[in-house]
Enzyme design. Structure first.
Site, mmCIF file in Angstrom:
data_model
loop_
_atom_site.group_PDB
_atom_site.id
_atom_site.type_symbol
_atom_site.label_atom_id
_atom_site.label_comp_id
_atom_site.label_asym_id
_atom_site.label_seq_id
_atom_site.Cartn_x
_atom_site.Cartn_y
_atom_site.Cartn_z
ATOM 1 N N GLY A 89 0.817 -1.217 0.000
ATOM 2 C CA GLY A 89 0.000 0.000 0.000
ATOM 3 C C GLY A 89 0.847 1.261 0.000
ATOM 4 O O GLY A 89 0.553 2.216 0.726
ATOM 5 N N SER A 108 1.286 3.283 -2.540
ATOM 6 C CA SER A 108 0.896 4.221 -3.593
ATOM 7 C C SER A 108 0.242 5.486 -3.059
ATOM 8 O O SER A 108 0.099 6.465 -3.792
ATOM 9 C CB SER A 108 -0.063 3.512 -4.559
ATOM 10 O OG SER A 108 -1.026 2.795 -3.824
ATOM 11 N N SER A 159 -3.674 0.134 14.287
ATOM 12 C CA SER A 159 -4.441 1.361 14.473
ATOM 13 C C SER A 159 -4.745 1.546 15.957
ATOM 14 O O SER A 159 -4.813 0.563 16.709
ATOM 15 C CB SER A 159 -5.768 1.263 13.710
ATOM 16 O OG SER A 159 -6.617 2.327 14.068
ATOM 17 N N TYR A 187 -13.349 -3.102 11.005
ATOM 18 C CA TYR A 187 -12.036 -2.453 10.938
ATOM 19 C C TYR A 187 -11.297 -2.616 12.274
ATOM 20 O O TYR A 187 -10.140 -3.053 12.310
ATOM 21 C CB TYR A 187 -12.207 -0.965 10.597
ATOM 22 C CG TYR A 187 -10.890 -0.220 10.512
ATOM 23 C CD1 TYR A 187 -10.082 -0.355 9.384
ATOM 24 C CD2 TYR A 187 -10.453 0.590 11.555
ATOM 25 C CE1 TYR A 187 -8.853 0.315 9.310
ATOM 26 C CE2 TYR A 187 -9.239 1.259 11.484
ATOM 27 C CZ TYR A 187 -8.443 1.122 10.355
ATOM 28 O OH TYR A 187 -7.234 1.777 10.277
ATOM 29 N N SER A 234 -10.257 -6.209 12.824
ATOM 30 C CA SER A 234 -9.130 -6.621 11.970
ATOM 31 C C SER A 234 -7.814 -6.083 12.528
ATOM 32 O O SER A 234 -6.790 -6.767 12.512
ATOM 33 C CB SER A 234 -9.339 -6.140 10.525
ATOM 34 O OG SER A 234 -9.197 -4.736 10.426
ATOM 35 N N LYS A 235 -7.845 -4.881 13.055
ATOM 36 C CA LYS A 235 -6.621 -4.276 13.606
ATOM 37 C C LYS A 235 -6.258 -4.929 14.942
ATOM 38 O O LYS A 235 -5.084 -5.085 15.268
ATOM 39 C CB LYS A 235 -6.801 -2.758 13.758
ATOM 40 C CG LYS A 235 -6.977 -2.041 12.413
ATOM 41 C CD LYS A 235 -5.727 -2.160 11.572
ATOM 42 C CE LYS A 235 -5.830 -1.525 10.216
ATOM 43 N NZ LYS A 235 -4.608 -1.629 9.426
HETATM 44 P P1 NAP Z 1 -5.187 5.035 2.190
HETATM 45 O O1 NAP Z 1 -4.691 6.412 1.974
HETATM 46 O O2 NAP Z 1 -6.617 4.719 1.980
HETATM 47 O O3 NAP Z 1 -4.272 4.023 1.317
HETATM 48 C C1 NAP Z 1 -4.540 2.670 1.349
HETATM 49 C C2 NAP Z 1 -3.443 1.895 0.637
HETATM 50 O O4 NAP Z 1 -3.798 0.493 0.675
HETATM 51 C C3 NAP Z 1 -3.298 2.266 -0.823
HETATM 52 O O5 NAP Z 1 -1.947 2.249 -1.196
HETATM 53 C C4 NAP Z 1 -4.078 1.167 -1.552
HETATM 54 O O6 NAP Z 1 -3.561 0.862 -2.849
HETATM 55 C C5 NAP Z 1 -3.860 -0.023 -0.644
HETATM 56 N N1 NAP Z 1 -4.963 -0.990 -0.765
HETATM 57 C C6 NAP Z 1 -6.279 -0.770 -0.547
HETATM 58 N N2 NAP Z 1 -6.992 -1.883 -0.831
HETATM 59 C C7 NAP Z 1 -6.105 -2.822 -1.256
HETATM 60 C C8 NAP Z 1 -6.225 -4.164 -1.731
HETATM 61 N N3 NAP Z 1 -7.403 -4.781 -1.851
HETATM 62 N N4 NAP Z 1 -5.103 -4.817 -2.083
HETATM 63 C C9 NAP Z 1 -3.902 -4.201 -1.991
HETATM 64 N N5 NAP Z 1 -3.722 -2.937 -1.565
HETATM 65 C C10 NAP Z 1 -4.808 -2.249 -1.206
HETATM 66 O O7 NAP Z 1 -4.875 4.553 3.693
HETATM 67 P P2 NAP Z 1 -3.915 5.146 4.816
HETATM 68 O O8 NAP Z 1 -4.709 6.065 5.648
HETATM 69 O O9 NAP Z 1 -2.633 5.577 4.247
HETATM 70 O O10 NAP Z 1 -3.710 3.824 5.698
HETATM 71 C C11 NAP Z 1 -2.536 3.032 5.665
HETATM 72 C C12 NAP Z 1 -2.594 2.076 6.852
HETATM 73 O O11 NAP Z 1 -2.664 2.819 8.068
HETATM 74 C C13 NAP Z 1 -3.847 1.180 6.833
HETATM 75 O O12 NAP Z 1 -3.533 -0.114 7.265
HETATM 76 C C14 NAP Z 1 -4.771 1.866 7.829
HETATM 77 O O13 NAP Z 1 -5.689 0.976 8.414
HETATM 78 C C15 NAP Z 1 -3.764 2.398 8.834
HETATM 79 N N6 NAP Z 1 -4.295 3.501 9.631
HETATM 80 C C16 NAP Z 1 -4.705 4.666 9.031
HETATM 81 C C17 NAP Z 1 -5.207 5.695 9.826
HETATM 82 C C18 NAP Z 1 -5.680 7.018 9.240
HETATM 83 O O14 NAP Z 1 -6.281 7.812 9.972
HETATM 84 N N7 NAP Z 1 -5.429 7.314 7.990
HETATM 85 C C19 NAP Z 1 -5.303 5.522 11.216
HETATM 86 C C20 NAP Z 1 -4.867 4.335 11.778
HETATM 87 C C21 NAP Z 1 -4.359 3.338 10.991
HETATM 88 P P3 NAP Z 1 -4.028 1.656 -4.218
HETATM 89 O O15 NAP Z 1 -4.127 3.102 -3.861
HETATM 90 O O16 NAP Z 1 -2.909 1.365 -5.187
HETATM 91 O O17 NAP Z 1 -5.305 1.057 -4.677
#
Ligand code: NAP
Length: 252
Positions: free
Chosen positions: A14, A16, A144, A158, A161-162
């Site tokens: 992830g 990207s 998370s 969610y 899973s975390k």
């Molecule tokens: P995001 O901006 O939504 O990005 C999600 C990433 O996961 C993208 O690179 C996407 O790839 C990839 N992805 C989604 N579905 C997928 C699939 N079916 N197969 C393979 N790759 C997939 O998320 P983020 O906020 O950066 O989150 C990154 C991590 O941090 C996650 O595990 C999230 O649960 C955790 N997190 C986030 C937050 C928050 O507030 N943002 C808080 C706590 C934890 P593409 O774009 O190439 O499709």
């Protein structure tokens, strides 16, 4: 002290967008060779690869499909020979109220667990086997805050899973430490990415910040340095540990 990851091969899922992209960028700047995984955003993965430079490479896979997870790991192994660090960052958050019909609710539940937990577990399993043949390695799982305090009622899957990622990571740290395999958890609070945007739009930035001890929302770049630090090996005796990056929301 400057962290130098020259010669380290790191697979990050992830990468990207959002947090993964910021982590990959900083790892690249520290000299690591990256397997930049993406799902749909090829253009953005290519842009990142160009910025980091070769021999880093991009790899596509839908992590909801276990065969594609296996293929991803095999492709990275084939390309790089050895992998030093696995970072499970890819994740999804599906809004799924309990009022939904059971069929719809269970579909959302299963989709969430497939990407966030099953893919993470499978990639960890493949990495452990690889590390056992290569004198060790490190796993960094991006969980998370929701794993510990729960999430809002529309995001039960969610949070679950975390939570699963927490016991998975701790079990790896306990069970494989003597084989030089280390496993760490990062537990971010709200981070300004596409994933968090729906919440921020709904509640507004002010309400989101009012939960924090600090005076601004966490950015992806605020998460990345801790991951680089853990990847470097400087904190190996913290294996099994959780690193909260939530702008002090627990102590507020
Ligand atoms: P995001 O901006 O939504 O990005 C999600 C990433 O996961 C993208 O690179 C996407 O790839 C990839 N992805 C989604 N579905 C997928 C699939 N079916 N197969 C393979 N790759 C997939 O998320 P983020 O906020 O950066 O989150 C990154 C991590 O941090 C996650 O595990 C999230 O649960 C955790 N997190 C986030 C937050 C928050 O507030 N943002 C808080 C706590 C934890 P593409 O774009 O190439 O499709």
């Amino acid at each position: 002290m400057k962290i130098d990851l020259t010669g380290m091969n790191i697979l990050i899922t992830g990468a990207s967008r959002g947090i993964g992209q910021a982590i990959a960028r900083l790892l690249g700047r520290a000299g690591a060779i990256l397997a930049i995984h993406y799902h749909q955003n090829q253009e953005s993965a290519q842009k990142l690869q160009k910025e980091i430079g070769s021999p880093s490479e991009i790899f596509q896979a839908d992590l909801a499909d276990s065969k594609k997870c296996i293929r991803l790991f095999e492709q990275v192994e084939e390309k790089f020979g050895h992998i030093d660090v696995l970072i499970n960052n890819a994740g999804i958050a599906i809004q799924s109220p309990v009022e939904l019909e059971p069929e719809t609710w269970i579909r959302d539940w299963e989709s969430t667990l497939k990407v966030n937990l099953s893919a993470t577990a499978l990639l960890c399993k493949l990495a452990i086997r690889h590390f056992l043949n290569h004198k060790g390695g490190r796993i960094i799982n991006i969980a998370s805050r929701a794993a510990f305090r729960g999430d809002t009622i529309d995001y039960l899957a969610y949070a679950a899973s975390k939570g699963g990622m927490v016991s998975l990571t701790r079990s790896i740290a306990r069970g494989f430490g003597k084989q030089n395999i280390k496993a760490f958890l990062i537990a971010p609070g709200f981070v300004r990415t596409d994933m968090a945007q729906r919440f921020i739009d709904f509640y507004g930035e002010e309400k989101t910040i009012s939960d924090l001890a600090l005076n601004r929302l966490t950015e992806p770049e605020d998460v990345a340095p801790m991951v680089v630090f853990l990847a470097s090996g400087l904190a190996d005796h913290a294996t099994g540990g959780t690193f909260d990056i939530n702008a002090g929301s627990y102590v507020h």
